[in-house]
Scaffold this active site. Structure first.
Site, PDB file in Angstrom:
ATOM      1  N   HIS A  16       0.818  -1.221   0.000  1.00  0.00           N
ATOM      2  CA  HIS A  16       0.000   0.000   0.000  1.00  0.00           C
ATOM      3  C   HIS A  16       0.841   1.254   0.000  1.00  0.00           C
ATOM      4  O   HIS A  16       0.408   2.308  -0.442  1.00  0.00           O
ATOM      5  CB  HIS A  16      -1.008  -0.040   1.148  1.00  0.00           C
ATOM      6  CG  HIS A  16      -2.157  -0.924   0.811  1.00  0.00           C
ATOM      7  ND1 HIS A  16      -2.178  -2.242   1.160  1.00  0.00           N
ATOM      8  CD2 HIS A  16      -3.267  -0.700   0.067  1.00  0.00           C
ATOM      9  CE1 HIS A  16      -3.273  -2.797   0.668  1.00  0.00           C
ATOM     10  NE2 HIS A  16      -3.943  -1.880   0.003  1.00  0.00           N
ATOM     11  N   ARG A  64     -10.330   4.337  -0.568  1.00  0.00           N
ATOM     12  CA  ARG A  64      -9.892   3.376   0.459  1.00  0.00           C
ATOM     13  C   ARG A  64     -10.147   3.997   1.838  1.00  0.00           C
ATOM     14  O   ARG A  64      -9.284   4.649   2.410  1.00  0.00           O
ATOM     15  CB  ARG A  64      -8.400   3.055   0.290  1.00  0.00           C
ATOM     16  CG  ARG A  64      -8.078   2.213  -0.949  1.00  0.00           C
ATOM     17  CD  ARG A  64      -6.581   1.914  -1.015  1.00  0.00           C
ATOM     18  NE  ARG A  64      -6.272   0.797  -1.895  1.00  0.00           N
ATOM     19  CZ  ARG A  64      -5.906   0.914  -3.176  1.00  0.00           C
ATOM     20  NH1 ARG A  64      -5.817   2.100  -3.732  1.00  0.00           N
ATOM     21  NH2 ARG A  64      -5.636  -0.154  -3.887  1.00  0.00           N
ATOM     22  N   ARG A 105     -15.194   2.282  -0.452  1.00  0.00           N
ATOM     23  CA  ARG A 105     -15.039   0.917   0.044  1.00  0.00           C
ATOM     24  C   ARG A 105     -15.055   0.944   1.564  1.00  0.00           C
ATOM     25  O   ARG A 105     -14.363   1.774   2.176  1.00  0.00           O
ATOM     26  CB  ARG A 105     -13.715   0.350  -0.446  1.00  0.00           C
ATOM     27  CG  ARG A 105     -13.332  -0.887   0.337  1.00  0.00           C
ATOM     28  CD  ARG A 105     -12.143  -1.541  -0.194  1.00  0.00           C
ATOM     29  NE  ARG A 105     -10.892  -0.952   0.263  1.00  0.00           N
ATOM     30  CZ  ARG A 105      -9.711  -1.352  -0.198  1.00  0.00           C
ATOM     31  NH1 ARG A 105      -9.642  -2.269  -1.132  1.00  0.00           N
ATOM     32  NH2 ARG A 105      -8.617  -0.812   0.259  1.00  0.00           N
ATOM     33  N   GLU A 131     -11.919 -10.022  -5.256  1.00  0.00           N
ATOM     34  CA  GLU A 131     -10.473 -10.091  -5.029  1.00  0.00           C
ATOM     35  C   GLU A 131     -10.038 -11.402  -4.404  1.00  0.00           C
ATOM     36  O   GLU A 131      -8.901 -11.546  -3.974  1.00  0.00           O
ATOM     37  CB  GLU A 131      -9.975  -8.876  -4.237  1.00  0.00           C
ATOM     38  CG  GLU A 131     -10.765  -8.535  -2.999  1.00  0.00           C
ATOM     39  CD  GLU A 131     -10.293  -7.255  -2.330  1.00  0.00           C
ATOM     40  OE1 GLU A 131      -9.295  -6.656  -2.737  1.00  0.00           O
ATOM     41  OE2 GLU A 131     -10.946  -6.859  -1.354  1.00  0.00           O
ATOM     42  N   ASN A 190      -5.011  -6.553  -7.148  1.00  0.00           N
ATOM     43  CA  ASN A 190      -3.833  -6.680  -6.277  1.00  0.00           C
ATOM     44  C   ASN A 190      -3.969  -7.916  -5.390  1.00  0.00           C
ATOM     45  O   ASN A 190      -3.071  -8.753  -5.315  1.00  0.00           O
ATOM     46  CB  ASN A 190      -3.665  -5.443  -5.385  1.00  0.00           C
ATOM     47  CG  ASN A 190      -3.707  -4.160  -6.171  1.00  0.00           C
ATOM     48  OD1 ASN A 190      -3.362  -4.150  -7.343  1.00  0.00           O
ATOM     49  ND2 ASN A 190      -4.145  -3.083  -5.548  1.00  0.00           N
ATOM     50  N   ASP A 191      -5.120  -7.997  -4.725  1.00  0.00           N
ATOM     51  CA  ASP A 191      -5.338  -9.175  -3.875  1.00  0.00           C
ATOM     52  C   ASP A 191      -5.680 -10.391  -4.709  1.00  0.00           C
ATOM     53  O   ASP A 191      -5.284 -11.507  -4.367  1.00  0.00           O
ATOM     54  CB  ASP A 191      -6.448  -8.893  -2.852  1.00  0.00           C
ATOM     55  CG  ASP A 191      -5.905  -8.137  -1.651  1.00  0.00           C
ATOM     56  OD1 ASP A 191      -4.813  -8.505  -1.178  1.00  0.00           O
ATOM     57  OD2 ASP A 191      -6.541  -7.168  -1.213  1.00  0.00           O
ATOM     58  N   ARG A 237       1.747 -10.398  -1.504  1.00  0.00           N
ATOM     59  CA  ARG A 237       2.058  -9.167  -2.241  1.00  0.00           C
ATOM     60  C   ARG A 237       3.050  -8.280  -1.492  1.00  0.00           C
ATOM     61  O   ARG A 237       3.614  -7.349  -2.050  1.00  0.00           O
ATOM     62  CB  ARG A 237       0.776  -8.388  -2.573  1.00  0.00           C
ATOM     63  CG  ARG A 237       0.027  -7.888  -1.365  1.00  0.00           C
ATOM     64  CD  ARG A 237      -1.371  -7.405  -1.721  1.00  0.00           C
ATOM     65  NE  ARG A 237      -1.440  -5.975  -1.948  1.00  0.00           N
ATOM     66  CZ  ARG A 237      -2.580  -5.284  -1.974  1.00  0.00           C
ATOM     67  NH1 ARG A 237      -3.748  -5.905  -1.825  1.00  0.00           N
ATOM     68  NH2 ARG A 237      -2.583  -3.992  -2.166  1.00  0.00           N
ATOM     69  N   CYS A 255     -10.401  -2.069 -10.119  1.00  0.00           N
ATOM     70  CA  CYS A 255      -9.845  -0.974  -9.325  1.00  0.00           C
ATOM     71  C   CYS A 255      -8.456  -1.303  -8.776  1.00  0.00           C
ATOM     72  O   CYS A 255      -7.843  -0.486  -8.117  1.00  0.00           O
ATOM     73  CB  CYS A 255     -10.784  -0.581  -8.182  1.00  0.00           C
ATOM     74  SG  CYS A 255     -10.999  -1.894  -6.984  1.00  0.00           S
TER      75      CYS A 255
HETATM   76  C1  PEP Z   1      -6.982  -4.776  -4.660  1.00  0.00           C
HETATM   77  O1  PEP Z   1      -6.773  -5.704  -3.874  1.00  0.00           O
HETATM   78  O2  PEP Z   1      -6.766  -4.864  -5.894  1.00  0.00           O
HETATM   79  C2  PEP Z   1      -7.516  -3.504  -4.181  1.00  0.00           C
HETATM   80  C3  PEP Z   1      -7.908  -2.558  -5.005  1.00  0.00           C
HETATM   81  O3  PEP Z   1      -7.548  -3.305  -2.839  1.00  0.00           O
HETATM   82  P1  PEP Z   1      -6.224  -3.026  -1.959  1.00  0.00           P
HETATM   83  O4  PEP Z   1      -5.078  -2.806  -2.897  1.00  0.00           O
HETATM   84  O5  PEP Z   1      -6.498  -1.823  -1.138  1.00  0.00           O
HETATM   85  O6  PEP Z   1      -6.104  -4.264  -1.158  1.00  0.00           O
HETATM   86 MG    MG Z   2      -7.610  -5.581  -1.883  1.00  0.00          MG
END
Ligand code: PEP
Ligand code: MG
Length: 539
Positions: free
Chosen positions: A188, A293, A329, A427, A450-451, A461, A498
């Protein structure tokens, strides 16, 4: 001149002095305060000092350079009395519970961007002035508060590692770039760097002796030059100018629709982490916010944000977006976003642990406070709510029931709320595989790549060692995205992306051809992606 390599997490060039950030020194400029009223008083006092300095300067300038040339100081003093400027400072202090320095710097930045974009040459020129007056007030504030000595000029921050909570607290107006030894490109902190538009490198063999030295970050090649020679410095200044020119060119795309050559309209939205990011969203002409977020509101605080505090933050964003969609979110605390006051147990596998919707459905008090704030704010704009880390239809049904309860409660108390779309983040592989069923229950899907990459490839990650095989282009991930789009469309709902992959311009055409309806990306990617969308076909 010394040259070091690292992994780039955001392109671009930064040139400036290094500030070596050590965690033991509590030298963050963005400071959380418990008494916003006291900060407002500090601001008022420092503003008066700044105005009196400007009046003295005016008098001196009239004598030295004549009245016509001296009026600039009069104009500056007047700008400090401007109601919009002052409202913005108060608003940031009150909604974010932050120190006056940060509120003034953010306001200065926001107003300066706004002025710079105006057609009228007179107003354009006010861009530098508003920065100037903000710096004057900040200097006055520093005089009254010795804690704020750090980052008093724009710097490249060099650190062992930066947690999201530390990055979020840095004064964005003074952050030219950052370089760390640790960290991964999917963390993050990295995402924040992209949202803030800041060249950044990780995995660099940093040294505390760099403190105070001049440096250049080359985010394209993943290099940092410490004490660059004249030739290198001149070459990078020229590169920087080229980047600025390219950005200028992209500005011609502002106001144009995000439409493919064959007329398919794409929702091109922005990702944000705080109320202050909205200025960047507007400056880059995003047509909405696809991911706010909200957990960053929690990360900035030392105790649970109250319903009122959250309401003001969400309402401010919704109002500033003036009817454009704002997808918020619900808080995704846990994994790398840890908050002390949640008192969570230490876990073996926090990424697969007690986080996000799992906390919300377990601790309904926290969830309901946030939902009440969101529904109340929905009366002031176009708010949609989405829920992270969903793995089952049962979770969605429980969420919907809680939302219905909140709405009944608000109606019972004659409190207004708007029409709120409810969506889920896709995700987890589980959510992908049941997306046909989930699609029957919600208004939209937003794919968190991402997740989704992390859980699909079983790669943490956060683990820098695995950065080279954390591959969001993996066919498994791309097939999942396609499957989710198809399942969503079969039930007539819109589907967006996203996660960071949404900003990968090498895939924009692929996503549009898959039928993706929305891309939500860091604000600086909006115009480059608009350019692509307008030059491709959707089938
Ligand atoms: C993701 O997981 O792609 C996402 C947008 O949420 P975050 O990166 O905040 O976990
Ligand atoms: Mg996520």
């Amino acid at each position: 001149m010394e040259q070091y390599e690292g992994k780039s997490i955001f392109n671009g060039i930064a040139i400036g002095k290094i500030w070596f950030y050590e965690k033991s020194e509590h030298q963050v400029k963005r400071v959380r305060v418990d008494d916003p009223e006291a900060e407002i008083k500090r601001y008022e006092k420092s503003k008066e000092i700044a105005i009196s300095q400007l009046n003295q300067l005016y008098e001196k300038a009239v004598t030295d350079v004549g009245e016509a040339n001296a009026t600039i100081f009069e104009v500056h003093a007047m700008m400090l009395e401007d109601a919009d400027y002052n409202d913005s400072v108060y608003n940031i202090i009150q909604t974010e519970n932050v120190n006056a320095e940060y509120a003034v710097a953010t306001t200065g930045d926001n107003f300066s961007v706004m002025f710079a974009q105006m057609e009228d040459e007179y107003f354009k020129a006010r861009s530098a002035d508003v920065k100037d007056i903000s710096e004057r007030v900040i200097a006055a504030l520093a005089g009254a508060d010795t804690n704020s000595a750090a980052m008093d000029e724009p710097v490249i921050v060099v650190a062992e590692d930066l947690a999201p909570s530390e990055t979020v607290q840095m004064d964005k107006s003074k952050l030219l770039g950052f370089v760390t030894r640790l960290g991964s490109s999917n963390s993050h902190t990295a995402i924040l760097a992209r949202t803030m538009n800041i060249p950044a490198l990780i995995g660099v063999d940093i040294d505390s002796s760099w403190n105070g030295k001049m440096a250049i970050i080359d985010g394209r090649k993943g290099l940092i030059f410490v004490e660059p020679d004249e030739v290198t410095l001149a070459a990078y200044k020229a590169e920087q100018k080229k980047d600025e020119d390219a950005r200028e060119l992209l500005k011609s795309l502002k106001g144009l629709p995000d439409e493919t050559l064959d007329g398919k309209h794409i929702k091109l939205y922005a990702n944000i982490g705080s109320v202050a990011d909205v200025a960047n969203v507007l400056a880059n002409d995003a047509t909405g916010i696809g991911l706010f977020r909200s957990e960053f509101l929690y990360l900035e605080k030392t105790d649970y944000p109250t319903e009122e505090e959250q309401f003001i933050a969400y309402k401010t964003v919704a109002q500033n977006m003036a009817g454009k969609k704002v997808v918020i979110r619900t808080m995704d605390i846990g994994a790398d976003k840890q908050v002390d006051y949640f008192n969570m147990d230490k876990e073996e596998n926090p990424a697969m642990g007690y986080r996000a919707i799992r906390i919300c459905l377990d601790r309904e008090d926290i969830f309901k406070t946030q939902l009440r704030a969101l529904y109340r704010a929905s009366a002031f704009g176009n708010i949609a709510i989405m829920f992270p880390m969903i793995i089952s239809v049962d979770e969605v049904n429980r969420i919907k029931k809680i939302c219905d309860d909140i709405k009944s409660e608000l109606s019972g108390n004659s409190i207004a709320y708007g029409d709120v779309e409810l969506g889920v983040m896709i995700e987890t592989p589980a959510a992908v595989m049941i997306s046909d069923e989930l699609a029957k229950e919600v208004d939209f899907f937003s794919i968190g790549t991402n997740d989704l990459t992390q859980y699909t490839l079983a790669i943490d990650r956060q683990n820098a060692k695995l950065d080279n095989i954390y591959d969001s282009h993996h066919p498994a991930v791309l097939k999942m995205i396609e499957m989710v789009v198809d399942n969503g469309h079969r039930e007539g709902i819109w589907v967006g992306i996203c996660g960071e992959l949404g900003a990968d311009t090498s895939l924009t055409e692929t996503f549009i051809k898959m039928g993706v309806d929305e891309l939500s990306v860091s604000p600086s990617y909006i115009l480059p992606i608009r350019k692509i969308i307008r030059n491709i076909k959707s089938i």
